[in-house]
Motif scaffolding. Structure first.
Motif, PDB file in Angstrom:
ATOM      1  N   VAL A   1     -27.488  -1.780   3.124  1.00 55.26           N
ATOM      2  CA  VAL A   1     -26.307  -2.420   3.700  1.00 55.26           C
ATOM      3  C   VAL A   1     -25.108  -2.203   2.796  1.00 55.26           C
ATOM      4  O   VAL A   1     -25.206  -2.336   1.570  1.00 55.26           O
ATOM      5  CB  VAL A   1     -26.549  -3.935   3.895  1.00 55.26           C
ATOM      6  N   PHE A   2     -23.976  -1.888   3.409  1.00 51.02           N
ATOM      7  CA  PHE A   2     -22.759  -1.667   2.626  1.00 51.02           C
ATOM      8  C   PHE A   2     -22.122  -2.997   2.261  1.00 51.02           C
ATOM      9  O   PHE A   2     -21.898  -3.852   3.114  1.00 51.02           O
ATOM     10  CB  PHE A   2     -21.746  -0.830   3.417  1.00 51.02           C
ATOM     11  N   GLU A   3     -21.820  -3.157   0.983  1.00 49.71           N
ATOM     12  CA  GLU A   3     -21.072  -4.309   0.489  1.00 49.71           C
ATOM     13  C   GLU A   3     -19.958  -3.783  -0.397  1.00 49.71           C
ATOM     14  O   GLU A   3     -20.214  -3.200  -1.454  1.00 49.71           O
ATOM     15  CB  GLU A   3     -21.988  -5.266  -0.285  1.00 49.71           C
ATOM     16  N   LYS A   4     -18.746  -3.978   0.003  1.00 51.32           N
ATOM     17  CA  LYS A   4     -17.599  -3.393  -0.671  1.00 51.32           C
ATOM     18  C   LYS A   4     -17.481  -3.853  -2.119  1.00 51.32           C
ATOM     19  O   LYS A   4     -17.609  -5.049  -2.424  1.00 51.32           O
ATOM     20  CB  LYS A   4     -16.318  -3.756   0.087  1.00 51.32           C
ATOM     21  N   ALA A   5     -17.222  -2.895  -3.010  1.00 48.20           N
ATOM     22  CA  ALA A   5     -17.008  -3.214  -4.419  1.00 48.20           C
ATOM     23  C   ALA A   5     -15.707  -3.988  -4.586  1.00 48.20           C
ATOM     24  O   ALA A   5     -14.755  -3.819  -3.827  1.00 48.20           O
ATOM     25  CB  ALA A   5     -16.956  -1.937  -5.239  1.00 48.20           C
ATOM     26  N   GLU A   6     -15.670  -4.841  -5.585  1.00 49.29           N
ATOM     27  CA  GLU A   6     -14.439  -5.561  -5.876  1.00 49.29           C
ATOM     28  C   GLU A   6     -13.421  -4.619  -6.510  1.00 49.29           C
ATOM     29  O   GLU A   6     -13.768  -3.636  -7.155  1.00 49.29           O
ATOM     30  CB  GLU A   6     -14.721  -6.733  -6.819  1.00 49.29           C
ATOM     31  N   GLY A   7     -12.157  -4.953  -6.338  1.00 52.65           N
ATOM     32  CA  GLY A   7     -11.096  -4.202  -6.987  1.00 52.65           C
ATOM     33  C   GLY A   7     -10.816  -2.863  -6.336  1.00 52.65           C
ATOM     34  O   GLY A   7     -11.228  -2.579  -5.215  1.00 52.65           O
ATOM     35  N   ILE A   8     -10.143  -1.999  -7.082  1.00 55.87           N
ATOM     36  CA  ILE A   8      -9.674  -0.737  -6.525  1.00 55.87           C
ATOM     37  C   ILE A   8     -10.818   0.216  -6.215  1.00 55.87           C
ATOM     38  O   ILE A   8     -10.694   1.085  -5.340  1.00 55.87           O
ATOM     39  CB  ILE A   8      -8.645  -0.088  -7.471  1.00 55.87           C
TER      40      ILE A   8
ATOM     41  N   ILE B   1       0.843  -1.195   0.000  1.00 51.81           N
ATOM     42  CA  ILE B   1       0.000   0.000   0.000  1.00 51.81           C
ATOM     43  C   ILE B   1       0.882   1.249   0.000  1.00 51.81           C
ATOM     44  O   ILE B   1       1.973   1.256   0.571  1.00 51.81           O
ATOM     45  CB  ILE B   1      -0.969   0.036   1.203  1.00 51.81           C
ATOM     46  N   ALA B   2       0.375   2.305  -0.635  1.00 54.69           N
ATOM     47  CA  ALA B   2       1.125   3.558  -0.700  1.00 54.69           C
ATOM     48  C   ALA B   2       0.168   4.693  -1.019  1.00 54.69           C
ATOM     49  O   ALA B   2      -0.934   4.482  -1.540  1.00 54.69           O
ATOM     50  CB  ALA B   2       2.221   3.484  -1.768  1.00 54.69           C
ATOM     51  N   ILE B   3       0.606   5.897  -0.696  1.00 53.55           N
ATOM     52  CA  ILE B   3      -0.182   7.094  -1.005  1.00 53.55           C
ATOM     53  C   ILE B   3       0.773   8.191  -1.468  1.00 53.55           C
ATOM     54  O   ILE B   3       1.981   8.092  -1.317  1.00 53.55           O
ATOM     55  CB  ILE B   3      -1.010   7.588   0.214  1.00 53.55           C
ATOM     56  N   GLY B   4       0.201   9.246  -2.042  1.00 51.54           N
ATOM     57  CA  GLY B   4       1.021  10.376  -2.445  1.00 51.54           C
ATOM     58  C   GLY B   4       0.173  11.469  -3.061  1.00 51.54           C
ATOM     59  O   GLY B   4      -1.033  11.305  -3.271  1.00 51.54           O
ATOM     60  N   CYS B   5       0.808  12.592  -3.345  1.00 52.55           N
ATOM     61  CA  CYS B   5       0.098  13.728  -3.926  1.00 52.55           C
ATOM     62  C   CYS B   5       0.446  13.846  -5.411  1.00 52.55           C
ATOM     63  O   CYS B   5       1.226  13.062  -5.940  1.00 52.55           O
ATOM     64  CB  CYS B   5       0.456  15.011  -3.186  1.00 52.55           C
ATOM     65  N   THR B   6      -0.114  14.854  -6.056  1.00 52.31           N
ATOM     66  CA  THR B   6       0.119  15.050  -7.492  1.00 52.31           C
ATOM     67  C   THR B   6       0.575  16.467  -7.819  1.00 52.31           C
ATOM     68  O   THR B   6       0.786  16.785  -8.983  1.00 52.31           O
ATOM     69  CB  THR B   6      -1.162  14.767  -8.301  1.00 52.31           C
TER      70      THR B   6
ATOM     71  N   VAL C   1      -3.626  -7.565  -1.961  1.00 54.60           N
ATOM     72  CA  VAL C   1      -4.203  -7.262  -0.641  1.00 54.60           C
ATOM     73  C   VAL C   1      -5.529  -6.505  -0.740  1.00 54.60           C
ATOM     74  O   VAL C   1      -6.107  -6.135   0.282  1.00 54.60           O
ATOM     75  CB  VAL C   1      -3.207  -6.459   0.225  1.00 54.60           C
ATOM     76  N   GLN C   2      -6.032  -6.291  -1.951  1.00 52.09           N
ATOM     77  CA  GLN C   2      -7.262  -5.509  -2.089  1.00 52.09           C
ATOM     78  C   GLN C   2      -8.452  -6.144  -1.382  1.00 52.09           C
ATOM     79  O   GLN C   2      -9.255  -5.448  -0.745  1.00 52.09           O
ATOM     80  CB  GLN C   2      -7.571  -5.291  -3.568  1.00 52.09           C
ATOM     81  N   ALA C   3      -8.587  -7.461  -1.470  1.00 53.85           N
ATOM     82  CA  ALA C   3      -9.717  -8.122  -0.822  1.00 53.85           C
ATOM     83  C   ALA C   3      -9.559  -8.155   0.694  1.00 53.85           C
ATOM     84  O   ALA C   3     -10.548  -8.203   1.439  1.00 53.85           O
ATOM     85  CB  ALA C   3      -9.865  -9.550  -1.358  1.00 53.85           C
ATOM     86  N   GLU C   4      -8.319  -8.097   1.155  1.00 47.76           N
ATOM     87  CA  GLU C   4      -8.026  -8.204   2.594  1.00 47.76           C
ATOM     88  C   GLU C   4      -8.309  -6.907   3.348  1.00 47.76           C
ATOM     89  O   GLU C   4      -8.656  -6.933   4.529  1.00 47.76           O
ATOM     90  CB  GLU C   4      -6.554  -8.587   2.762  1.00 47.76           C
ATOM     91  N   LEU C   5      -8.167  -5.779   2.686  1.00 49.22           N
ATOM     92  CA  LEU C   5      -8.252  -4.487   3.354  1.00 49.22           C
ATOM     93  C   LEU C   5      -9.635  -3.858   3.199  1.00 49.22           C
ATOM     94  O   LEU C   5     -10.240  -3.905   2.128  1.00 49.22           O
ATOM     95  CB  LEU C   5      -7.198  -3.531   2.794  1.00 49.22           C
ATOM     96  N   GLN C   6     -10.094  -3.240   4.281  1.00 45.02           N
ATOM     97  CA  GLN C   6     -11.363  -2.523   4.284  1.00 45.02           C
ATOM     98  C   GLN C   6     -11.132  -1.133   4.863  1.00 45.02           C
ATOM     99  O   GLN C   6     -10.753  -1.001   6.023  1.00 45.02           O
ATOM    100  CB  GLN C   6     -12.418  -3.258   5.122  1.00 45.02           C
ATOM    101  N   VAL C   7     -11.335  -0.104   4.044  1.00 41.07           N
ATOM    102  CA  VAL C   7     -11.129   1.251   4.543  1.00 41.07           C
ATOM    103  C   VAL C   7     -12.266   1.652   5.482  1.00 41.07           C
ATOM    104  O   VAL C   7     -13.400   1.181   5.337  1.00 41.07           O
ATOM    105  CB  VAL C   7     -11.003   2.257   3.384  1.00 41.07           C
ATOM    106  N   PRO C   8     -11.986   2.523   6.462  1.00 42.92           N
ATOM    107  CA  PRO C   8     -12.998   2.852   7.476  1.00 42.92           C
ATOM    108  C   PRO C   8     -14.131   3.738   6.968  1.00 42.92           C
ATOM    109  O   PRO C   8     -15.241   3.667   7.489  1.00 42.92           O
ATOM    110  CB  PRO C   8     -12.179   3.565   8.550  1.00 42.92           C
ATOM    111  N   ILE C   9     -13.842   4.600   5.962  1.00 45.72           N
ATOM    112  CA  ILE C   9     -14.899   5.464   5.434  1.00 45.72           C
ATOM    113  C   ILE C   9     -15.574   4.727   4.287  1.00 45.72           C
ATOM    114  O   ILE C   9     -15.055   4.649   3.181  1.00 45.72           O
ATOM    115  CB  ILE C   9     -14.338   6.812   4.961  1.00 45.72           C
TER     116      ILE C   9
END
Length: 424
Positions: free
Chosen positions: A276-283, A228-233, A253-261
């Motif tokens: 009910v929230f169901e996370k979309a597949e992929g990015i 995982i990584a982040i950055g600006c533009t 790791v996309q399926a493993e991680l769940q963001v809080p928002i």
């Protein structure tokens, strides 16, 4: 020929394969030596047309029907960032939100993916936002935040974190380690692969902040096994003040991680508006809400230019430019009370160097007011100077350093008593 001869810089410009890109930026005053591209990049001319075209040809006539083709634009724009600068295959980068929001999202997702572990690690020289967010998360969840001392002399060279420095802090209680690829103040470059591999050995996740690296150096996220990584533009990315940031989540790791928002854009069936929230597949499962379309168009025009130039050529120019800066420091500035705070090894730095001086703050203000040189200041005593490889010429860097020499040797900076600006 020595670097102190201006012809040295002229010759570099004549051989520079990226020289043609300089004319593709807004440079309203050619006398200004803009050495702050690591803080805010120059405006590409193509961005002006891209933004005007969006307003004139899309938003204006299409209004709400435009969402039919705008809705997923964060993903192809993320793919552009990924392939042009990060070494990331498609489907792993989103252009969205701010660096701070993305950092919070992925940091907490990583911590929650390691239940039972109570320790998170960063370094004292890390960018303040990252440290502040981790402090808040630690307080909220009752975690132990370890901050590695890489600021005290003798603890780390140029603030650089090595495997030898990091490993004593690692254990099976560590959930998350987060570092900058390029230290924002010193310009030190941390080695992505060995540090990521080391953290993974202890079962933790490694979150990289590449804000001061993206668009200046090669990083090869996929090859180096980044999770995982982040950055600006808006720095070397030249996408404008406040332009959307990006996040990278490796497909592994996309399926493993769940963001809080859990925003509605990350909902699997987004327009069903279900209860009910169901996370979309992929990015897309990591996107919160509607993208900034104007911001994305700024990214698209700027990063298309980066892709055309090639991150390899960009990285090479950054190395040559910073080497010239260090040679000019040795010849002109060392005897004027400056100290070099960045590594002499080109493999251990990015696109900017940092110079220390007891009067750094006043010197930075004086350079802007009296010498038409724009650097930036970082507490307690650092002056950062960058070569942004696409808009910056070698002569611009040479002239800037000559003016620094003249201003400090003449003690003209002592005319500056204080500045009322919050921005330095």
């Amino acid at each position: 020929m020595k670097a102190t001869d201006r012809q040295f810089a002229i010759d570099l410009d004549e051989r520079d394969p990226l020289a043609r890109f300089r004319s593709q930026f807004v440079i309203s005053d050619p006398n200004i030596c803009y050495l702050d591209g690591n803080s805010l990049g120059r405006l590409p001319l193509s961005t002006i047309e891209a933004v005007n075209s969006f307003m004139r040809d899309e938003w204006g006539p299409e209004v709400v029907t435009g969402w039919g083709h705008w809705v997923d634009e964060a993903q192809p724009t993320g793919d552009l960032i990924g392939r042009s600068t990060l070494g990331a295959a498609a489907g792993q980068v989103l252009a969205c939100d701010t660096t701070s929001v993305n950092f919070y999202q992925l940091a907490l997702a990583a911590i929650n993916a390691r239940p039972g572990r109570k320790t998170i690690i960063t370094d004292a020289a890390n960018f303040p936002t990252d440290r502040y967010i981790l402090e808040g998360i630690a307080k909220q969840l009752g975690l132990k935040l370890i901050i590695i001392d890489n600021e005290t002399p003798g603890k780390a060279e140029n603030e650089r974190i090595t495997s030898e420095i990091l490993e004593p802090y690692l254990s099976d209680d560590v959930a998350l380690v987060t570092l900058e690829v390029i230290q924002y103040r010193s310009g030190a470059r941390n080695d992505i692969k060995p540090l990521t591999d080391l953290v993974r050995k202890y079962g933790a996740l490694m979150l990289w902040d590449a804000s001061h690296a993206v668009g200046a150096i090669e990083m090869d996220f996929d090859k180096n096994g980044v999770d995982i990584a982040i950055g600006c533009t808006y720095k070397y990315g030249n996408s404008g003040p406040g332009s959307p940031a990006w996040l990278y989540v490796n497909k592994k790791v996309q399926a493993e991680l769940q963001v809080p928002i859990q925003g509605w854009f990350s909902q699997g069936d987004q327009f069903a508006m279900g209860p009910v929230f169901e996370k979309a597949e992929g990015i897309r499962g990591f996107q919160i809400a509607s993208p900034s379309l104007i911001g994305l168009r700024c990214i698209k025009s700027a990063f298309t230019m980066i892709e055309e130039a090639g991150i390899g050529a960009i990285s090479e120019k950054a190395a040559i430019g910073t080497e010239m800066m260090i040679q000019l420091y040795d010849a002109w500035l060392a005897e004027l009370g400056f100290t070099l705070l960045t590594s002499r090894n080109p493999q251990e730095r990015g696109g900017h160097i940092s110079l220390g001086h007891p009067d750094a703050a006043r010197i930075c203000v004086a350079l802007r007011e009296f010498a038409d040189v724009i650097p930036d200041y970082r507490t307690p005593d650092s002056i950062r100077l960058a070569i942004a490889p696409l808009p910056t010429s070698y002569v611009e860097v040479w002239d800037g350093f000559a003016r620094i020499r003249d201003l400090v040797s003449s003690r003209q900076y002592e005319k500056i008593e204080k500045t009322d600006s919050r921005v330095t």
